[in-house]
Scaffold this motif. Structure first.
Motif, PDB file in Angstrom:
ATOM      1  N   VAL A   1      10.542   1.303  -9.857  1.00  0.00           N
ATOM      2  CA  VAL A   1      10.819   1.089 -11.272  1.00  0.00           C
ATOM      3  C   VAL A   1      12.315   0.822 -11.402  1.00  0.00           C
ATOM      4  O   VAL A   1      13.142   1.620 -10.974  1.00  0.00           O
ATOM      5  N   LEU A   2      12.635  -0.323 -11.983  1.00  0.00           N
ATOM      6  CA  LEU A   2      14.025  -0.754 -12.078  1.00  0.00           C
ATOM      7  C   LEU A   2      14.420  -0.993 -13.524  1.00  0.00           C
ATOM      8  O   LEU A   2      13.710  -1.659 -14.271  1.00  0.00           O
ATOM      9  N   ASN A   3      15.551  -0.436 -13.893  1.00  0.00           N
ATOM     10  CA  ASN A   3      16.184  -0.758 -15.166  1.00  0.00           C
ATOM     11  C   ASN A   3      17.525  -1.400 -14.847  1.00  0.00           C
ATOM     12  O   ASN A   3      18.260  -0.907 -13.997  1.00  0.00           O
ATOM     13  N   VAL A   4      17.814  -2.502 -15.500  1.00  0.00           N
ATOM     14  CA  VAL A   4      19.077  -3.197 -15.278  1.00  0.00           C
ATOM     15  C   VAL A   4      19.962  -3.042 -16.505  1.00  0.00           C
ATOM     16  O   VAL A   4      19.558  -3.405 -17.614  1.00  0.00           O
ATOM     17  N   GLN A   5      21.133  -2.495 -16.285  1.00  0.00           N
ATOM     18  CA  GLN A   5      22.117  -2.340 -17.349  1.00  0.00           C
ATOM     19  C   GLN A   5      23.062  -3.536 -17.335  1.00  0.00           C
ATOM     20  O   GLN A   5      23.535  -3.935 -16.272  1.00  0.00           O
TER      21      GLN A   5
ATOM     22  N   ALA B   1      20.515  -9.486 -15.565  1.00  0.00           N
ATOM     23  CA  ALA B   1      19.186  -8.894 -15.416  1.00  0.00           C
ATOM     24  C   ALA B   1      18.294  -9.642 -14.431  1.00  0.00           C
ATOM     25  O   ALA B   1      17.752  -9.044 -13.497  1.00  0.00           O
ATOM     26  N   ALA B   2      18.107 -10.928 -14.624  1.00  0.00           N
ATOM     27  CA  ALA B   2      17.177 -11.677 -13.774  1.00  0.00           C
ATOM     28  C   ALA B   2      17.602 -11.648 -12.306  1.00  0.00           C
ATOM     29  O   ALA B   2      16.787 -11.379 -11.422  1.00  0.00           O
ATOM     30  N   GLU B   3      18.848 -11.914 -12.047  1.00  0.00           N
ATOM     31  CA  GLU B   3      19.348 -11.926 -10.676  1.00  0.00           C
ATOM     32  C   GLU B   3      19.230 -10.548 -10.025  1.00  0.00           C
ATOM     33  O   GLU B   3      18.875 -10.429  -8.857  1.00  0.00           O
ATOM     34  N   THR B   4      19.518  -9.509 -10.799  1.00  0.00           N
ATOM     35  CA  THR B   4      19.445  -8.146 -10.273  1.00  0.00           C
ATOM     36  C   THR B   4      18.000  -7.777  -9.942  1.00  0.00           C
ATOM     37  O   THR B   4      17.736  -7.157  -8.904  1.00  0.00           O
ATOM     38  N   ILE B   5      17.063  -8.164 -10.780  1.00  0.00           N
ATOM     39  CA  ILE B   5      15.646  -7.894 -10.534  1.00  0.00           C
ATOM     40  C   ILE B   5      15.185  -8.593  -9.259  1.00  0.00           C
ATOM     41  O   ILE B   5      14.573  -7.982  -8.374  1.00  0.00           O
ATOM     42  N   VAL B   6      15.498  -9.875  -9.139  1.00  0.00           N
ATOM     43  CA  VAL B   6      15.067 -10.651  -7.976  1.00  0.00           C
ATOM     44  C   VAL B   6      15.715 -10.122  -6.699  1.00  0.00           C
ATOM     45  O   VAL B   6      15.041  -9.953  -5.670  1.00  0.00           O
ATOM     46  N   ASN B   7      17.012  -9.828  -6.747  1.00  0.00           N
ATOM     47  CA  ASN B   7      17.693  -9.295  -5.562  1.00  0.00           C
ATOM     48  C   ASN B   7      17.106  -7.966  -5.127  1.00  0.00           C
ATOM     49  O   ASN B   7      16.923  -7.716  -3.937  1.00  0.00           O
TER      50      ASN B   7
ATOM     51  N   LEU C   1      15.211 -22.480 -26.040  1.00  0.00           N
ATOM     52  CA  LEU C   1      16.526 -22.503 -26.659  1.00  0.00           C
ATOM     53  C   LEU C   1      17.357 -21.281 -26.311  1.00  0.00           C
ATOM     54  O   LEU C   1      18.544 -21.384 -26.062  1.00  0.00           O
ATOM     55  N   VAL C   2      16.733 -20.126 -26.304  1.00  0.00           N
ATOM     56  CA  VAL C   2      17.442 -18.883 -26.089  1.00  0.00           C
ATOM     57  C   VAL C   2      17.494 -18.513 -24.615  1.00  0.00           C
ATOM     58  O   VAL C   2      18.454 -17.932 -24.139  1.00  0.00           O
ATOM     59  N   GLY C   3      16.455 -18.862 -23.863  1.00  0.00           N
ATOM     60  CA  GLY C   3      16.358 -18.425 -22.477  1.00  0.00           C
ATOM     61  C   GLY C   3      15.790 -17.028 -22.457  1.00  0.00           C
ATOM     62  O   GLY C   3      15.737 -16.349 -23.468  1.00  0.00           O
ATOM     63  N   SER C   4      15.307 -16.609 -21.338  1.00  0.00           N
ATOM     64  CA  SER C   4      14.800 -15.246 -21.253  1.00  0.00           C
ATOM     65  C   SER C   4      14.887 -14.760 -19.823  1.00  0.00           C
ATOM     66  O   SER C   4      14.876 -15.546 -18.878  1.00  0.00           O
ATOM     67  N   VAL C   5      14.981 -13.463 -19.687  1.00  0.00           N
ATOM     68  CA  VAL C   5      15.031 -12.851 -18.362  1.00  0.00           C
ATOM     69  C   VAL C   5      13.751 -13.173 -17.607  1.00  0.00           C
ATOM     70  O   VAL C   5      13.785 -13.526 -16.428  1.00  0.00           O
TER      71      VAL C   5
END
Length: 142
Positions: A36-40, A92-98, A122-126
């Motif tokens: 379980v990962l939370n990214v700050q 967030a996205a990079e940290t999750i994938v790594n 338009l906004v993009g998302s994690v």
């Protein structure tokens, strides 16, 4: 043993991610290992590091991560599923994938805010970034 990364942010969708992982565990013939990962998000405004030391920032990230993980921890701690918790700091996205790659995760499970395709564009998302950055299967829970 399948290794599932559950990315959580404290939202209702994140709570549904944990419920989905619990259901998934019941459907597997072999035990799951759940990460379980939370990214700050990193504190980057101004010259904050001139006034607040890295130790204080690390304590802040830890406290915010623990608060955000509380519901997921409570639910998973009641289960018999092997699980660990981690707090990451960064995009967030990079940290999750790594994290998923580093720990040999076989699947990433994460929530989506349910943005419409146009809003997401338009906004993009994690969630969209994770999908584009990894070869690991990604499951969205809405």
């Amino acid at each position: 043993m399948p290794k599932i990364l559950a990315a959580v942010d404290g939202s209702e969708n994140a709570n549904r991610v944990v419920e989905y992982v619990l259901q998934l565990a019941r459907s597997y013939r072999e035990p799951l290992e759940v990460h379980v990962l939370n990214v700050q998000p990193p504190v980057t405004f101004g010259d904050i590091k001139k006034f607040v030391g890295q130790e204080a920032l690390d304590a802040y990230y830890h406290d915010e991560g623990i608060r955000t993980l509380a519901t997921a921890r409570q639910r998973l701690d009641k289960s018999a599923i092997a699980h660990t918790y981690h707090i990451g700091v960064g995009p967030a996205a990079e940290t999750i994938v790594n994290y998923a790659q580093k720990h040999g995760c076989t699947q990433i499970v994460m929530g989506t805010r349910g943005l419409s395709p146009i809003s997401s564009l338009l906004v993009g998302s994690v969630a969209t970034k994770v999908l584009h950055l990894t070869e690991i299967p990604v499951t969205y829970v809405k």
